[in-house]
Write a protein that holds these residues in place. Structure first.
Motif, PDB file in Angstrom:
ATOM      1  N   PHE A 115      -1.041  -9.256   8.917  1.00  0.00           N
ATOM      2  CA  PHE A 115      -2.454  -9.223   8.544  1.00  0.00           C
ATOM      3  C   PHE A 115      -2.638  -8.652   7.142  1.00  0.00           C
ATOM      4  O   PHE A 115      -1.904  -7.758   6.712  1.00  0.00           O
ATOM      5  N   GLU A 116      -3.625  -9.193   6.460  1.00  0.00           N
ATOM      6  CA  GLU A 116      -3.958  -8.656   5.141  1.00  0.00           C
ATOM      7  C   GLU A 116      -4.580  -7.272   5.290  1.00  0.00           C
ATOM      8  O   GLU A 116      -5.054  -6.897   6.362  1.00  0.00           O
ATOM      9  N   TYR A 117      -4.567  -6.547   4.215  1.00  0.00           N
ATOM     10  CA  TYR A 117      -5.105  -5.180   4.192  1.00  0.00           C
ATOM     11  C   TYR A 117      -6.555  -5.175   4.678  1.00  0.00           C
ATOM     12  O   TYR A 117      -7.398  -5.918   4.175  1.00  0.00           O
ATOM     13  N   ARG A 128       0.512  -7.903  27.292  1.00  0.00           N
ATOM     14  CA  ARG A 128      -0.357  -6.987  26.551  1.00  0.00           C
ATOM     15  C   ARG A 128      -0.139  -7.256  25.063  1.00  0.00           C
ATOM     16  O   ARG A 128       1.009  -7.274  24.590  1.00  0.00           O
ATOM     17  N   ILE A 129      -1.227  -7.491  24.344  1.00  0.00           N
ATOM     18  CA  ILE A 129      -1.154  -7.646  22.891  1.00  0.00           C
ATOM     19  C   ILE A 129      -1.334  -6.272  22.264  1.00  0.00           C
ATOM     20  O   ILE A 129      -2.337  -5.594  22.519  1.00  0.00           O
ATOM     21  N   GLU A 130      -0.375  -5.868  21.457  1.00  0.00           N
ATOM     22  CA  GLU A 130      -0.436  -4.553  20.809  1.00  0.00           C
ATOM     23  C   GLU A 130      -0.644  -4.742  19.310  1.00  0.00           C
ATOM     24  O   GLU A 130       0.148  -5.418  18.642  1.00  0.00           O
ATOM     25  N   GLY A 131      -1.724  -4.159  18.781  1.00  0.00           N
ATOM     26  CA  GLY A 131      -2.017  -4.238  17.363  1.00  0.00           C
ATOM     27  C   GLY A 131      -1.494  -3.022  16.618  1.00  0.00           C
ATOM     28  O   GLY A 131      -1.471  -1.908  17.165  1.00  0.00           O
ATOM     29  N   HIS A 132      -1.079  -3.215  15.334  1.00  0.00           N
ATOM     30  CA  HIS A 132      -0.519  -2.126  14.525  1.00  0.00           C
ATOM     31  C   HIS A 132      -1.026  -2.237  13.083  1.00  0.00           C
ATOM     32  O   HIS A 132      -1.428  -3.325  12.635  1.00  0.00           O
ATOM     33  N   THR A 133      -0.967  -1.121  12.361  1.00  0.00           N
ATOM     34  CA  THR A 133      -1.466  -1.084  10.977  1.00  0.00           C
ATOM     35  C   THR A 133      -0.473  -0.331  10.091  1.00  0.00           C
ATOM     36  O   THR A 133       0.498   0.260  10.573  1.00  0.00           O
ATOM     37  N   LYS A 169       3.271   3.496  15.306  1.00  0.00           N
ATOM     38  CA  LYS A 169       4.576   2.882  15.583  1.00  0.00           C
ATOM     39  C   LYS A 169       5.014   1.973  14.442  1.00  0.00           C
ATOM     40  O   LYS A 169       5.113   0.752  14.581  1.00  0.00           O
ATOM     41  N   PRO A 170       5.313   2.543  13.281  1.00  0.00           N
ATOM     42  CA  PRO A 170       5.762   1.712  12.156  1.00  0.00           C
ATOM     43  C   PRO A 170       7.168   1.148  12.414  1.00  0.00           C
ATOM     44  O   PRO A 170       7.981   1.772  13.085  1.00  0.00           O
ATOM     45  N   ILE A 171       7.447  -0.028  11.897  1.00  0.00           N
ATOM     46  CA  ILE A 171       8.801  -0.588  11.973  1.00  0.00           C
ATOM     47  C   ILE A 171       9.448  -0.646  10.596  1.00  0.00           C
ATOM     48  O   ILE A 171      10.583  -1.101  10.458  1.00  0.00           O
ATOM     49  N   ALA A 172       8.716  -0.204   9.577  1.00  0.00           N
ATOM     50  CA  ALA A 172       9.233  -0.178   8.206  1.00  0.00           C
ATOM     51  C   ALA A 172       8.578   0.983   7.467  1.00  0.00           C
ATOM     52  O   ALA A 172       7.520   1.473   7.880  1.00  0.00           O
ATOM     53  N   ASP A 184       5.957   3.464   2.406  1.00  0.00           N
ATOM     54  CA  ASP A 184       5.874   3.865   0.996  1.00  0.00           C
ATOM     55  C   ASP A 184       6.086   2.695   0.042  1.00  0.00           C
ATOM     56  O   ASP A 184       6.175   2.881  -1.171  1.00  0.00           O
ATOM     57  N   THR A 185       6.196   1.464   0.574  1.00  0.00           N
ATOM     58  CA  THR A 185       6.275   0.272  -0.273  1.00  0.00           C
ATOM     59  C   THR A 185       5.292  -0.761   0.269  1.00  0.00           C
ATOM     60  O   THR A 185       4.945  -0.759   1.456  1.00  0.00           O
ATOM     61  N   GLU A 186       4.873  -1.682  -0.588  1.00  0.00           N
ATOM     62  CA  GLU A 186       3.957  -2.738  -0.154  1.00  0.00           C
ATOM     63  C   GLU A 186       4.613  -3.638   0.892  1.00  0.00           C
ATOM     64  O   GLU A 186       3.984  -4.064   1.854  1.00  0.00           O
ATOM     65  N   GLU A 187       5.933  -3.901   0.696  1.00  0.00           N
ATOM     66  CA  GLU A 187       6.653  -4.746   1.657  1.00  0.00           C
ATOM     67  C   GLU A 187       6.686  -4.089   3.040  1.00  0.00           C
ATOM     68  O   GLU A 187       6.481  -4.742   4.067  1.00  0.00           O
ATOM     69  N   GLY A 188       6.934  -2.784   3.072  1.00  0.00           N
ATOM     70  CA  GLY A 188       6.978  -2.071   4.332  1.00  0.00           C
ATOM     71  C   GLY A 188       5.627  -2.030   5.017  1.00  0.00           C
ATOM     72  O   GLY A 188       5.521  -2.235   6.236  1.00  0.00           O
ATOM     73  N   ARG A 189       4.588  -1.777   4.234  1.00  0.00           N
ATOM     74  CA  ARG A 189       3.244  -1.719   4.814  1.00  0.00           C
ATOM     75  C   ARG A 189       2.840  -3.084   5.380  1.00  0.00           C
ATOM     76  O   ARG A 189       2.198  -3.167   6.428  1.00  0.00           O
ATOM     77  N   ALA A 190       3.251  -4.178   4.713  1.00  0.00           N
ATOM     78  CA  ALA A 190       2.927  -5.523   5.196  1.00  0.00           C
ATOM     79  C   ALA A 190       3.594  -5.782   6.552  1.00  0.00           C
ATOM     80  O   ALA A 190       2.986  -6.392   7.446  1.00  0.00           O
ATOM     81  N   LEU A 191       4.825  -5.319   6.710  1.00  0.00           N
ATOM     82  CA  LEU A 191       5.518  -5.507   7.988  1.00  0.00           C
ATOM     83  C   LEU A 191       4.844  -4.717   9.111  1.00  0.00           C
ATOM     84  O   LEU A 191       4.837  -5.142  10.271  1.00  0.00           O
TER      85      LEU A 191
END
Length: 394
Positions: A292-294, A323-328, A371-374, A377-384
């Motif tokens: 998802f976009e910011y 169950r659909i789980e949303g993350h940010t 529950k981050p998976i990346a 501290d980087t744009e690539e990580g935040r996008a994931l």
């Protein structure tokens, strides 16, 4: 009068002698119960390997001819009939074989002199194997009588395996005596039809060198397989070795992918994903292709082909709930991101419901940036981290 007296006396003396002989005749020693057998546990979770089937199906051929009623003079269960020993060996094999996805069939031959000499009997055709299935069939096996049309039974096995793909096995248990029905020619037919896709294993339960040689020659006639005696596979360790050679392939546990999602169990953080599910590097079922976009939660048109994978799986598994789980990512407050992640989960649910999935089968949850998976501290990580995942509910 004298003659009558002498006749009566002679009759009485004869009865006394016969009675005495009967009393002197040794009583037949009762047969001991069959030996207790404790199978080796090839299902054990403590082992370093996991055993998986190397064949799709197997057919057992059991000799139930008259000669199998004779006393077995070997070591295992000595004094019992060869037929009882043969069934016991098959029971040991059955109890050692782990519960795996494999098919089995049982054929017997030898059914009385009043039946045709070439008579065989398919006890049950290829069926998903279970220990109880074979155990019940062995318990109900006919009393041994008649001739030994082993060749016809091998032909039966050849025909039964027509419906089975992959590798297969035929296991012939016999005393090897007076086998008819051209068993050698039928073994050649088996080889010509299947090549190395079918192996023939023979188990000798008999008393003669000729019978043992006959079964050994039969096993050699086919591309693969071997011959053993009942005594050679009677122990727990020897039977386990036999079962491994005939039925199983050992796989190192670190190389096992139990749910078939392409991620080995040792690395799989989400085991038991349904077949066909698209997973990430962790083995978790994700809404693939959707990041998802910011501050956004809308489902774009280019996501549709990936979401259709979820619809397809749910349609094929009508009893599955998810169950659909949303993350940010971690930009903004937790309160804001919890709300945003719930909206993302709801957007995915709305898509599934619009495609015909009953909404009662789909629940949602929002975890914000818990529950981050990346790295964030980087744009690539935040996008994931701006993602949605699917969790099957049992």
């Amino acid at each position: 009068m004298r003659k009558k007296y002498l006749s009566a006396s002679f009759l009485m003396i004869s009865m006394i002698i016969l009675t005495g002989c009967a009393q002197l005749k040794p009583l037949k020693k009762p047969i001991e119960p069959l030996e207790t057998f404790v199978p080796q546990n090839l299902d054990s979770e403590s082992q370093d390997v996991k055993y998986v089937p190397k064949i799709k199906s197997f057919v057992i051929i059991l000799d139930a001819s008259a000669s199998m009623e004779e006393e077995f003079t070997g070591t295992v269960n000595k004094g019992h009939s060869k037929f009882a020993v043969a069934k016991d060996i098959l029971a040991r094999m059955n109890n050692t074989l782990p519960e795996i996805d494999i098919n089995s069939a049982l054929v017997t031959f030898g059914h009385g002199f009043l039946k045709p000499l070439d008579k065989t009997f398919v006890v049950y055709e290829l069926t998903k194997h279970s220990r109880g299935l074979l155990e019940d069939a062995l318990n109900g096996a006919t009393v041994p009588q008649g001739s030994s049309p082993a060749g016809n039974a091998i032909k039966d096995a050849k025909n039964l395996l027509l419906t089975s793909g992959g590798q297969n096995a035929v296991i012939l248990v016999s005393d090897g005596e007076q086998l008819i029905g051209s068993p050698m020619a039928k073994a050649q037919d088996l080889k010509e039809m299947y090549g190395d896709r079918v192996c023939l294993y023979t188990i000798f339960v008999g008393n003669t060198a000729e019978g043992e040689r006959e079964l050994g020659d039969l096993a050699q006639e086919v591309t693969c397989g071997f011959s053993v005696t009942a005594d050679e596979i009677a122990s727990s360790d020897d039977m386990a070795d036999f079962v491994k050679k005939v039925f199983l392939t050992a796989t190192q546990k670190q190389d096992i992918d139990s749910d078939g999602d392409g991620v080995y169990d040792k690395d799989d953080e989400c085991p038991d994903t349904p077949q066909g599910a698209i997973v990430d590097s962790r083995g978790c079922w994700v809404v693939k292709g959707i990041t998802f976009e910011y501050k956004k939660w809308d489902i774009k048109e280019e996501f549709n082909s990936n979401l259709s994978n979820i619809v397809d799986i749910l349609q094929k598994n009508p009893n599955m709930y998810i169950r659909i789980e949303g993350h940010t990512d971690n930009i903004g407050s937790m309160e804001y991101n919890i709300d945003l992640s719930q909206k993302r989960a709801q957007a995915v649910k709305n898509y599934l419901v619009d495609k015909g999935i009953n909404e009662s089968r789909v629940s949602i949850a929002g975890f914000g940036f818990k529950k981050p998976i990346a790295p964030n501290d980087t744009e690539e990580g935040r996008a994931l981290n701006r993602r949605a995942e699917i969790v099957p509910i049992k």
